[in-house]
Design a protein around this motif. Sequence first.
Motif, PDB file in Angstrom:
ATOM      1  N   THR A 229       0.834  -1.193   0.000  1.00 26.90           N
ATOM      2  CA  THR A 229       0.000   0.000   0.000  1.00 26.90           C
ATOM      3  C   THR A 229       0.877   1.254   0.000  1.00 26.90           C
ATOM      4  O   THR A 229       2.023   1.208   0.452  1.00 26.90           O
ATOM      5  N   PRO A 230       0.374   2.374  -0.490  1.00 27.96           N
ATOM      6  CA  PRO A 230      -0.951   2.500  -1.106  1.00 27.96           C
ATOM      7  C   PRO A 230      -0.949   1.946  -2.524  1.00 27.96           C
ATOM      8  O   PRO A 230       0.101   1.696  -3.111  1.00 27.96           O
ATOM      9  N   GLY A 231      -2.146   1.782  -3.050  1.00 18.97           N
ATOM     10  CA  GLY A 231      -2.278   1.407  -4.447  1.00 18.97           C
ATOM     11  C   GLY A 231      -2.449   2.657  -5.296  1.00 18.97           C
ATOM     12  O   GLY A 231      -1.979   3.743  -4.930  1.00 18.97           O
ATOM     13  N   TYR A 232      -3.146   2.504  -6.386  1.00 17.51           N
ATOM     14  CA  TYR A 232      -3.375   3.628  -7.304  1.00 17.51           C
ATOM     15  C   TYR A 232      -4.648   4.363  -6.864  1.00 17.51           C
ATOM     16  O   TYR A 232      -5.643   4.417  -7.594  1.00 17.51           O
ATOM     17  N   TYR A 233      -4.577   4.925  -5.661  1.00 16.89           N
ATOM     18  CA  TYR A 233      -5.738   5.550  -5.027  1.00 16.89           C
ATOM     19  C   TYR A 233      -6.339   6.669  -5.874  1.00 16.89           C
ATOM     20  O   TYR A 233      -7.543   6.870  -5.913  1.00 16.89           O
ATOM     21  N   TRP A 234      -5.479   7.409  -6.583  1.00 16.07           N
ATOM     22  CA  TRP A 234      -5.955   8.562  -7.360  1.00 16.07           C
ATOM     23  C   TRP A 234      -6.690   8.140  -8.631  1.00 16.07           C
ATOM     24  O   TRP A 234      -7.287   8.963  -9.314  1.00 16.07           O
ATOM     25  N   LEU A 235      -6.656   6.850  -8.943  1.00 12.04           N
ATOM     26  CA  LEU A 235      -7.370   6.330 -10.112  1.00 12.04           C
ATOM     27  C   LEU A 235      -8.658   5.606  -9.732  1.00 12.04           C
ATOM     28  O   LEU A 235      -9.307   5.016 -10.593  1.00 12.04           O
ATOM     29  N   ALA A 236      -9.032   5.668  -8.463  1.00 12.17           N
ATOM     30  CA  ALA A 236     -10.220   4.948  -8.003  1.00 12.17           C
ATOM     31  C   ALA A 236     -11.478   5.385  -8.731  1.00 12.17           C
ATOM     32  O   ALA A 236     -12.394   4.595  -8.958  1.00 12.17           O
TER      33      ALA A 236
END
Length: 248
Positions: free
Chosen positions: A100-107
Amino acid sequence: MIKIDKSTISTPKILDQKNPQSKGSLATQALNADHEKGVRTFTFDSAIYGHASVKEALISVQNKKCCFCESFVRHIAHGDVEHFRPKGGYQIDPDASLITPGYYWLAYDFENLYFSCQICNQKYKRNFFPLTDDSKRIKSHHHFTNLHLEEPLIIDPANDNPEDHIYFDQEIPKAKDKKGELTILRLGLDRDDLNEYRLKWLQLIRDIARHAAKGDLISLNLLQEAAEPQSELSLMVRSNFPFLSKVE
């Protein structure tokens, strides 16, 4: 798998990142702000990225098929809105710990979303997202413009042509390269139940082909239709009847 062309549809209003007041934009801004505060485990709102307008847009552009196994879904299940780049965290190996984190801004980014059957998404792909070179992985929204530098080792059906990486030997998917190999393995595209289903469909297509070879025009039209993108398992059909790809 087949190539998916999202340029043919508009981004659902709820995810319109060009509108700073859309729910998707506001939720993304909040995630980015949390990241600035040091947050590394995020909460996501499925009511936004999984909104009916989003799901229906994906179902439409994907011809009602799972983006991975190319099976029709809606007559037996609701299906999932799948994040190609995992939103919460990612794994470079299915047995490895979640990073983590993952691609949070692409959620809430429509380009990162697909319609998938639950088996492909929940049982197989999950958070698996390996790259050819992990040093090129983009790890925050600050560097989102460099996403094109990543080289995912699983097929992205909107940015790759699956036929460059996968073909079928009868009902069995085969890899042309490493990306095809990992896609088949980690998405479960060679699972027994799916192969059995493909074989039954292929046997029916072969019967139609025999009638078409005898000059039956209705059978020929059905055979051609089976190889078109809107038809179920169309890549398997084209692999077994390659001349259909050349028919205008």
